[in-house]
Design a protein around this motif. Structure first.
Motif, PDB file in Angstrom:
ATOM      1  N   UNK A  32       0.846  -1.192   0.000  1.00  0.00           N
ATOM      2  CA  UNK A  32       0.000   0.000   0.000  1.00  0.00           C
ATOM      3  C   UNK A  32       0.883   1.245   0.000  1.00  0.00           C
ATOM      4  N   UNK A  33       0.826   1.998  -1.082  1.00  0.00           N
ATOM      5  CA  UNK A  33       1.649   3.204  -1.204  1.00  0.00           C
ATOM      6  C   UNK A  33       0.841   4.436  -0.794  1.00  0.00           C
ATOM      7  N   UNK A  34       1.451   5.216   0.080  1.00  0.00           N
ATOM      8  CA  UNK A  34       0.855   6.452   0.576  1.00  0.00           C
ATOM      9  C   UNK A  34       1.909   7.545   0.478  1.00  0.00           C
ATOM     10  N   UNK A  35       1.511   8.813   0.537  1.00  0.00           N
ATOM     11  CA  UNK A  35       2.510   9.884   0.473  1.00  0.00           C
ATOM     12  C   UNK A  35       3.586   9.768   1.562  1.00  0.00           C
ATOM     13  N   UNK A  37       4.772   6.974   2.854  1.00  0.00           N
ATOM     14  CA  UNK A  37       5.599   5.780   2.698  1.00  0.00           C
ATOM     15  C   UNK A  37       4.758   4.588   2.289  1.00  0.00           C
ATOM     16  N   UNK A  38       5.373   3.427   2.309  1.00  0.00           N
ATOM     17  CA  UNK A  38       4.687   2.200   1.914  1.00  0.00           C
ATOM     18  C   UNK A  38       4.422   1.327   3.130  1.00  0.00           C
ATOM     19  N   UNK A  39       3.257   0.708   3.138  1.00  0.00           N
ATOM     20  CA  UNK A  39       2.932  -0.293   4.147  1.00  0.00           C
ATOM     21  C   UNK A  39       2.993  -1.636   3.425  1.00  0.00           C
ATOM     22  N   UNK A  40       3.841  -2.532   3.911  1.00  0.00           N
ATOM     23  CA  UNK A  40       4.018  -3.815   3.232  1.00  0.00           C
ATOM     24  C   UNK A  40       2.724  -4.618   3.200  1.00  0.00           C
ATOM     25  N   UNK A  41       2.096  -4.766   4.362  1.00  0.00           N
ATOM     26  CA  UNK A  41       0.858  -5.544   4.446  1.00  0.00           C
ATOM     27  C   UNK A  41      -0.095  -4.851   5.415  1.00  0.00           C
ATOM     28  N   UNK A  42      -1.342  -4.715   5.001  1.00  0.00           N
ATOM     29  CA  UNK A  42      -2.407  -4.273   5.901  1.00  0.00           C
ATOM     30  C   UNK A  42      -3.270  -5.504   6.128  1.00  0.00           C
ATOM     31  N   UNK A  43      -3.493  -5.823   7.384  1.00  0.00           N
ATOM     32  CA  UNK A  43      -4.264  -7.015   7.693  1.00  0.00           C
ATOM     33  C   UNK A  43      -5.182  -6.802   8.872  1.00  0.00           C
ATOM     34  N   UNK A  44      -5.884  -7.859   9.206  1.00  0.00           N
ATOM     35  CA  UNK A  44      -6.751  -7.835  10.373  1.00  0.00           C
ATOM     36  C   UNK A  44      -6.455  -9.070  11.199  1.00  0.00           C
ATOM     37  N   UNK A  45      -6.294  -8.855  12.490  1.00  0.00           N
ATOM     38  CA  UNK A  45      -6.057  -9.927  13.449  1.00  0.00           C
ATOM     39  C   UNK A  45      -7.103  -9.771  14.541  1.00  0.00           C
ATOM     40  N   UNK A  46      -8.164 -10.564  14.452  1.00  0.00           N
ATOM     41  CA  UNK A  46      -9.271 -10.398  15.389  1.00  0.00           C
ATOM     42  C   UNK A  46      -9.897  -9.037  15.172  1.00  0.00           C
ATOM     43  N   UNK A  47     -10.005  -8.264  16.237  1.00  0.00           N
ATOM     44  CA  UNK A  47     -10.609  -6.929  16.122  1.00  0.00           C
ATOM     45  C   UNK A  47      -9.612  -5.869  15.664  1.00  0.00           C
ATOM     46  N   UNK A  48      -8.337  -6.209  15.599  1.00  0.00           N
ATOM     47  CA  UNK A  48      -7.290  -5.234  15.284  1.00  0.00           C
ATOM     48  C   UNK A  48      -7.051  -5.066  13.789  1.00  0.00           C
ATOM     49  N   UNK A  49      -6.935  -3.814  13.376  1.00  0.00           N
ATOM     50  CA  UNK A  49      -6.410  -3.463  12.071  1.00  0.00           C
ATOM     51  C   UNK A  49      -4.898  -3.411  12.269  1.00  0.00           C
ATOM     52  N   UNK A  74      10.480   3.704  11.551  1.00  0.00           N
ATOM     53  CA  UNK A  74       9.369   3.604  12.508  1.00  0.00           C
ATOM     54  C   UNK A  74       8.457   4.822  12.403  1.00  0.00           C
ATOM     55  N   UNK A  75       9.056   5.999  12.283  1.00  0.00           N
ATOM     56  CA  UNK A  75       8.261   7.231  12.149  1.00  0.00           C
ATOM     57  C   UNK A  75       7.444   7.205  10.860  1.00  0.00           C
ATOM     58  N   UNK A  76       8.045   6.730   9.766  1.00  0.00           N
ATOM     59  CA  UNK A  76       7.318   6.617   8.495  1.00  0.00           C
ATOM     60  C   UNK A  76       6.173   5.608   8.606  1.00  0.00           C
ATOM     61  N   UNK A  77       6.417   4.507   9.307  1.00  0.00           N
ATOM     62  CA  UNK A  77       5.366   3.504   9.502  1.00  0.00           C
ATOM     63  C   UNK A  77       4.182   4.097  10.257  1.00  0.00           C
ATOM     64  N   UNK A  78       4.476   4.823  11.312  1.00  0.00           N
ATOM     65  CA  UNK A  78       3.404   5.424  12.106  1.00  0.00           C
ATOM     66  C   UNK A  78       2.632   6.455  11.285  1.00  0.00           C
ATOM     67  N   UNK A  79       3.353   7.281  10.532  1.00  0.00           N
ATOM     68  CA  UNK A  79       2.694   8.295   9.698  1.00  0.00           C
ATOM     69  C   UNK A  79       1.867   7.633   8.597  1.00  0.00           C
TER      70      UNK A  79
END
Length: 121
Positions: A32-35, A37-49, A74-79
């Motif tokens: 997933x590309x965003x301004x 940075x990139x998120x390698x995988x977006x998933x769901x684990x139970x109730x969590x995104x 880490x900062x890019x991941x959070x953003x």
């Protein structure tokens, strides 16, 4: 087996997605590309995104894969996670960031899941 850095990363991400499915995660999106940075995988684990960073290494001379996540990354991941949440209006979901470490230095790949890797939810 993958040889260049890009191929190694893509191979690790595919292994990680299958590994996560086996752990009960649902995969929502990959690469997933965003301004921010990139998120390698977006998933769901139970109730969590869950926003998942995959780190893959063929050699461990410079440390374990998860150790290669810098404070800047880490900062890019959070953003990026915040941007994804806002873009998709998912503020009501509990969220976390997980890491999957993929070690390709052995004949058989070794994967490790680090849940809530940044210690924030």
């Amino acid at each position: 087996m993958a040889y260049n850095r890009k191929e190694t990363g893509e191979f690790g991400e595919k292994l990680a997605a299958e590994y996560l499915k086996g752990m009960g995660y649902s995969i929502i999106q990959t690469n997933c590309r965003l301004p921010e940075g990139e998120i390698d995988i977006v998933g769901q684990d139970g109730e969590y995104l869950v926003f998942i960073e995959v780190r893959t290494k063929r050699r461990l001379g410079y440390g374990l894969p998860a150790e290669s996540v810098t404070p800047r990354k880490k900062a890019h991941l959070m953003a990026s996670a915040e941007s994804y949440i806002q873009k998709h209006r998912l503020e009501h979901f509990p969220c976390r960031i997980d890491f999957v470490s993929v070690d390709l230095s052995q004949p058989e790949p070794r994967l490790e899941l680090i849940k809530n890797a940044l210690g924030e939810e």
